[in-house]
Scaffold this motif. Sequence first.
Motif, mmCIF file in Angstrom:
data_model
loop_
_atom_site.group_PDB
_atom_site.id
_atom_site.type_symbol
_atom_site.label_atom_id
_atom_site.label_comp_id
_atom_site.label_asym_id
_atom_site.label_seq_id
_atom_site.Cartn_x
_atom_site.Cartn_y
_atom_site.Cartn_z
ATOM 1 N N LEU A 124 0.827 -1.195 0.000
ATOM 2 C CA LEU A 124 0.000 0.000 0.000
ATOM 3 C C LEU A 124 0.867 1.254 0.000
ATOM 4 O O LEU A 124 1.811 1.369 0.804
ATOM 5 C CB LEU A 124 -0.932 0.023 1.209
ATOM 6 C CG LEU A 124 -2.058 -1.023 1.179
ATOM 7 C CD1 LEU A 124 -1.608 -2.300 1.884
ATOM 8 C CD2 LEU A 124 -3.333 -0.507 1.821
ATOM 9 N N PHE A 125 0.543 2.173 -0.911
ATOM 10 C CA PHE A 125 1.222 3.463 -1.031
ATOM 11 C C PHE A 125 0.176 4.537 -0.742
ATOM 12 O O PHE A 125 -0.789 4.681 -1.474
ATOM 13 C CB PHE A 125 1.773 3.594 -2.455
ATOM 14 C CG PHE A 125 2.419 4.919 -2.787
ATOM 15 C CD1 PHE A 125 2.775 5.841 -1.814
ATOM 16 C CD2 PHE A 125 2.687 5.234 -4.114
ATOM 17 C CE1 PHE A 125 3.374 7.048 -2.140
ATOM 18 C CE2 PHE A 125 3.292 6.433 -4.468
ATOM 19 C CZ PHE A 125 3.626 7.349 -3.482
ATOM 20 N N GLY A 126 0.358 5.274 0.348
ATOM 21 C CA GLY A 126 -0.614 6.288 0.712
ATOM 22 C C GLY A 126 0.041 7.600 1.063
ATOM 23 O O GLY A 126 1.200 7.638 1.484
ATOM 24 N N GLY A 130 -4.409 9.308 2.996
ATOM 25 C CA GLY A 130 -4.138 7.983 2.442
ATOM 26 C C GLY A 130 -3.280 7.135 3.358
ATOM 27 O O GLY A 130 -3.377 5.904 3.337
ATOM 28 N N THR A 131 -2.443 7.766 4.200
ATOM 29 C CA THR A 131 -1.665 6.983 5.171
ATOM 30 C C THR A 131 -2.579 6.495 6.297
ATOM 31 O O THR A 131 -2.443 5.373 6.771
ATOM 32 C CB THR A 131 -0.508 7.798 5.765
ATOM 33 O OG1 THR A 131 -0.994 8.853 6.606
ATOM 34 C CG2 THR A 131 0.358 8.403 4.668
ATOM 35 N N SER A 136 -5.088 1.888 8.533
ATOM 36 C CA SER A 136 -6.326 1.318 9.069
ATOM 37 C C SER A 136 -6.658 0.006 8.371
ATOM 38 O O SER A 136 -7.089 -0.965 9.014
ATOM 39 C CB SER A 136 -7.477 2.315 8.903
ATOM 40 O OG SER A 136 -7.236 3.493 9.643
ATOM 41 N N TYR A 137 -6.466 -0.026 7.041
ATOM 42 C CA TYR A 137 -6.673 -1.279 6.311
ATOM 43 C C TYR A 137 -5.660 -2.325 6.783
ATOM 44 O O TYR A 137 -6.009 -3.496 7.008
ATOM 45 C CB TYR A 137 -6.522 -1.050 4.811
ATOM 46 C CG TYR A 137 -6.588 -2.334 4.003
ATOM 47 C CD1 TYR A 137 -7.813 -2.836 3.561
ATOM 48 C CD2 TYR A 137 -5.434 -3.065 3.703
ATOM 49 C CE1 TYR A 137 -7.886 -4.030 2.842
ATOM 50 C CE2 TYR A 137 -5.489 -4.251 2.993
ATOM 51 C CZ TYR A 137 -6.718 -4.726 2.565
ATOM 52 O OH TYR A 137 -6.787 -5.913 1.863
ATOM 53 N N GLY A 138 -4.409 -1.907 6.924
ATOM 54 C CA GLY A 138 -3.364 -2.850 7.293
ATOM 55 C C GLY A 138 -3.604 -3.523 8.630
ATOM 56 O O GLY A 138 -3.466 -4.747 8.759
ATOM 57 N N VAL A 139 -3.979 -2.750 9.644
ATOM 58 C CA VAL A 139 -4.179 -3.357 10.962
ATOM 59 C C VAL A 139 -5.468 -4.176 11.008
ATOM 60 O O VAL A 139 -5.639 -5.018 11.902
ATOM 61 C CB VAL A 139 -4.172 -2.281 12.074
ATOM 62 C CG1 VAL A 139 -2.826 -1.560 12.108
ATOM 63 C CG2 VAL A 139 -5.324 -1.295 11.920
ATOM 64 N N THR A 140 -6.375 -3.942 10.045
ATOM 65 C CA THR A 140 -7.596 -4.743 9.953
ATOM 66 C C THR A 140 -7.372 -6.014 9.159
ATOM 67 O O THR A 140 -7.933 -7.072 9.483
ATOM 68 C CB THR A 140 -8.721 -3.912 9.291
ATOM 69 O OG1 THR A 140 -8.907 -2.695 10.022
ATOM 70 C CG2 THR A 140 -10.040 -4.689 9.277
ATOM 71 N N HIS A 141 -6.537 -5.949 8.119
ATOM 72 C CA HIS A 141 -6.272 -7.091 7.241
ATOM 73 C C HIS A 141 -4.760 -7.287 7.073
ATOM 74 O O HIS A 141 -4.232 -7.244 5.957
ATOM 75 C CB HIS A 141 -6.917 -6.873 5.872
ATOM 76 C CG HIS A 141 -8.399 -6.714 5.898
ATOM 77 N ND1 HIS A 141 -9.258 -7.781 6.110
ATOM 78 C CD2 HIS A 141 -9.187 -5.613 5.753
ATOM 79 C CE1 HIS A 141 -10.504 -7.353 6.091
ATOM 80 N NE2 HIS A 141 -10.490 -6.044 5.875
ATOM 81 N N PRO A 142 -4.043 -7.525 8.157
ATOM 82 C CA PRO A 142 -2.581 -7.648 8.052
ATOM 83 C C PRO A 142 -2.140 -8.791 7.148
ATOM 84 O O PRO A 142 -1.083 -8.710 6.500
ATOM 85 C CB PRO A 142 -2.133 -7.874 9.501
ATOM 86 C CG PRO A 142 -3.352 -8.406 10.202
ATOM 87 C CD PRO A 142 -4.516 -7.736 9.535
ATOM 88 N N ILE A 319 1.192 -5.153 12.060
ATOM 89 C CA ILE A 319 1.842 -5.078 10.748
ATOM 90 C C ILE A 319 3.322 -4.740 10.859
ATOM 91 O O ILE A 319 4.004 -4.573 9.844
ATOM 92 C CB ILE A 319 1.151 -4.027 9.844
ATOM 93 C CG1 ILE A 319 1.016 -2.687 10.569
ATOM 94 C CG2 ILE A 319 -0.215 -4.539 9.391
ATOM 95 C CD1 ILE A 319 0.422 -1.568 9.711
ATOM 96 N N ALA A 320 3.842 -4.660 12.084
ATOM 97 C CA ALA A 320 5.217 -4.210 12.288
ATOM 98 C C ALA A 320 6.253 -5.183 11.747
ATOM 99 O O ALA A 320 7.432 -4.839 11.629
ATOM 100 C CB ALA A 320 5.476 -3.948 13.776
#
Length: 397
Positions: A124-126, A130-131, A136-142, A319-320
């Motif tokens: 993901l590039f935000g 967008g970040t 938010s997407y990442g921590v929901t769908h890691p 996601i870390a």
Amino acid sequence: MTDEANSEVKGELTNGETAKPAGEPLPAFEDGLLDVGDGHAVYWRAQGPRDAPVMLLVHGGPGGAMNLKWADVLDASKWRMVFFDQRGCGKSTPFGKLEHNGTNDLIGDMEKLRVALGIEKWALFGGSWGTTLALSYGVTHPERCLGFLLRGIFLARKEDIDWFLWDVQRVFPDAHRVFLDAIETASGQRPRNAAEILALTGAPLARFDDAGIKLARAWSGFEATLSVVNKPASKKAADPTQKDESKGEASAIAAQTDAAQTIATPPEAPKADPAQAEPPTPEATREANAAAISMSLLEHHYMAQELPPEPLLPRVSRIAHLPCVLVHGRFDMVCPADQAQALADVWPGAQLSIVDAAGHWTFEPGNVTALKAGGEYLARTLAAKPTPTQIPTSTLG
């Protein structure tokens, strides 16, 4: 308003997969409208090698639109790039709709788009808002993420919103005064704090009349003024290579930003002149007015109704383990750089680049250099650890 404002919601995904005569080259890109429910349809566009890792480009705002020039900071031979317009803006329909338009809705749309396009995982590039949305997407769908390239970090905390709406006047007292003047003209009252800015601007922005358009352009012009430190050489807005983003004339909307971001054309020169913040409505194009309306209307909606989200920093541990590059202008007046540092502090493996002599705008020279290096780093990292990105086409139905 753009023609999309009155477009009917299209319910079919048209991804360009129809059979081509033998020897006919593949299209340069594919696009379509994806029905995501709740009366919304999201416009998307995909380009680049089908066998490359996928990068989802998440525009700013809320209320911006996809900016195809973001592709210029990525190696086109190494990425399959997917753009999309978030609900209520760009070519998504219906234009400006606030109902069923929240952070969780947008996260759900991203996941529906991933499934519809047959993508197993993507990076993901935000930028700016967008970040916020990418994280938010990442921590929901890691489990669906490959890595992150983030520019102009916006954590969307109360203090971050208050800075943009109110506290930034300590650096830009002139631009902030022009902004407050426009609010007073539209609402009949002068805001005394950030909360009153949101309370007084909602109704005028929602009217879509001349007064609402003037206020929308004042909001966009204010944000444009804050966005650029190292402005590029002046270029004609008619230059097709200069279409940009944002969070006025179209050139001011360009810089709007990524914060609050991303719309039309890069700024030729942000100005404190009131004419830049409140250009005469008769001279405005429909496209420029629509861009200003969607940015200001949706930014207001999210700041007043949706933000702050559940705190992002405590959830970054999900996601870390993934590669991440953070790029932030040291003199970003829309999203101060302490937000990037705070994110890096809870993401030990992230590479943080604070760019001197740069602000919020994506295309300031230092930001571009750092983003290109970040894209190359992610491409190398993923090439060293191949991960499937495409679900077999037979599963697309």
